[in-house]
Motif scaffolding. Sequence first.
Motif, PDB file in Angstrom:
ATOM      1  N   ASN A 201      -1.827  13.155  -9.852  1.00 55.11           N
ATOM      2  CA  ASN A 201      -2.724  12.331  -8.753  1.00 55.11           C
ATOM      3  C   ASN A 201      -3.027  11.064  -9.248  1.00 55.11           C
ATOM      4  OD1 ASN A 201      -2.767  14.693  -7.301  1.00 55.11           O
ATOM      5  ND2 ASN A 201      -4.349  15.520  -8.510  1.00 55.11           N
ATOM      6  N   TYR A 202      -2.618  10.410 -10.036  1.00 57.00           N
ATOM      7  CA  TYR A 202      -2.592   9.174 -10.709  1.00 57.00           C
ATOM      8  C   TYR A 202      -3.267   7.984  -9.334  1.00 57.00           C
ATOM      9  CZ  TYR A 202      -2.375   4.260 -12.543  1.00 57.00           C
ATOM     10  OH  TYR A 202      -2.692   2.915 -12.961  1.00 57.00           O
ATOM     11  N   SER A 203      -2.521   8.273  -8.266  1.00 55.33           N
ATOM     12  CA  SER A 203      -3.013   7.129  -7.239  1.00 55.33           C
ATOM     13  C   SER A 203      -4.580   7.514  -6.766  1.00 55.33           C
ATOM     14  CB  SER A 203      -2.160   7.341  -5.943  1.00 55.33           C
ATOM     15  OG  SER A 203      -2.093   8.669  -5.478  1.00 55.33           O
ATOM     16  N   ASP A 204      -4.773   8.544  -6.982  1.00 61.09           N
ATOM     17  CA  ASP A 204      -6.261   8.697  -6.629  1.00 61.09           C
ATOM     18  C   ASP A 204      -7.319   8.075  -7.389  1.00 61.09           C
ATOM     19  OD1 ASP A 204      -5.381  10.533  -4.479  1.00 61.09           O
ATOM     20  OD2 ASP A 204      -5.850  12.458  -5.548  1.00 61.09           O
ATOM     21  N   TYR A 205      -6.963   7.991  -8.762  1.00 53.10           N
ATOM     22  CA  TYR A 205      -7.829   7.414  -9.673  1.00 53.10           C
ATOM     23  C   TYR A 205      -7.213   6.034 -10.036  1.00 53.10           C
ATOM     24  CZ  TYR A 205      -9.249  12.256  -9.896  1.00 53.10           C
ATOM     25  OH  TYR A 205      -9.580  13.341  -9.678  1.00 53.10           O
ATOM     26  N   LYS A 206      -6.361   5.294  -9.338  1.00 50.51           N
ATOM     27  CA  LYS A 206      -5.582   3.995  -9.498  1.00 50.51           C
ATOM     28  C   LYS A 206      -6.822   2.919  -9.998  1.00 50.51           C
ATOM     29  CE  LYS A 206      -2.398   0.591  -7.984  1.00 50.51           C
ATOM     30  NZ  LYS A 206      -1.680   0.338  -6.548  1.00 50.51           N
TER      31      LYS A 206
ATOM     32  N   ASN B  23       0.500   4.070   0.311  1.00 46.63           N
ATOM     33  CA  ASN B  23       0.108   5.158   1.159  1.00 46.63           C
ATOM     34  C   ASN B  23       0.473   4.688   2.616  1.00 46.63           C
ATOM     35  OD1 ASN B  23      -0.942   7.178  -0.518  1.00 46.63           O
ATOM     36  ND2 ASN B  23      -3.032   5.819  -0.818  1.00 46.63           N
TER      37      ASN B  23
ATOM     38  N   ASP C  15       0.794  -1.066  -0.121  1.00 53.68           N
ATOM     39  CA  ASP C  15      -0.061   0.024   0.088  1.00 53.68           C
ATOM     40  C   ASP C  15       0.826   1.095   0.086  1.00 53.68           C
ATOM     41  OD1 ASP C  15      -1.852   2.080   0.346  1.00 53.68           O
ATOM     42  OD2 ASP C  15      -2.752   1.037   1.904  1.00 53.68           O
TER      43      ASP C  15
ATOM     44  N   TYR D 219      -9.678   3.109 -11.088  1.00 57.15           N
ATOM     45  CA  TYR D 219     -10.310   3.395 -12.366  1.00 57.15           C
ATOM     46  C   TYR D 219      -9.540   2.826 -13.536  1.00 57.15           C
ATOM     47  CZ  TYR D 219     -13.569   5.875  -9.405  1.00 57.15           C
ATOM     48  OH  TYR D 219     -14.434   6.415  -8.265  1.00 57.15           O
TER      49      TYR D 219
END
Length: 225
Positions: free
Chosen positions: A186-191, A34, A32, A193
Amino acid sequence: MKTFLKISGIAYVFIFISGFYANFIILETLIDSNKSSETIGNIINNSDKFKNGLIAFLIMIVSDILLVWSLFKVTKSIHKTLSHIASIFRGLHAVFFIVALFQLSKIYNLTYNATYSIQLEIKVFDLLLWFDKLWTIGLLFFAVHLLVLSYLILKSSYTSKFIGYFLIVAAVGYFIDCFSKLYFTNYSDYKLYFETMVVFTAIIGELSFTLWLIFKGFSKKTFRL
């Protein structure tokens, strides 16, 4: 021809199974981005599971290298030069993934029987970033391979044209995801999808091609592409 169709189809099946297991069953459950300290703990406490992921990835890349050879044999009668180009780009993808896999092997060596430290955390996450970046670049080469392969399929007088179009869809899916991962901050925010899109387009394109290879390879009819 049928021998190469069988080899290609079976190799693709191994790639699907081993790749899905290594990426989604192993890495996704241990890593993870994060939660760095939790990730290190997961890897240290599940070294055997992490090693199984490495073995699965190794099976995937060996199957992929085999597929470079067998697909060339299948498609060279359509257009030998383009078949060479498709093989080169798939081979480049394999090279990048092999280098990426070395990063995971380094993580295994660092974390096996290790105890947590901030220095270990920094080293492991640096290696994870390199693994992800190298694999992503390799997938861009793979996407080009799919585009060339789709053209060869569309030029074939026997293969269903739908498979060629499906492979184009798969290639576009890889291009969108890879470029987004490399350049979208900001890729991780939409990973979720992006990954869903890639899996969906890959299933449409690559799985349909795999099923065709297996069906034609084990069919009693003889034919030429």
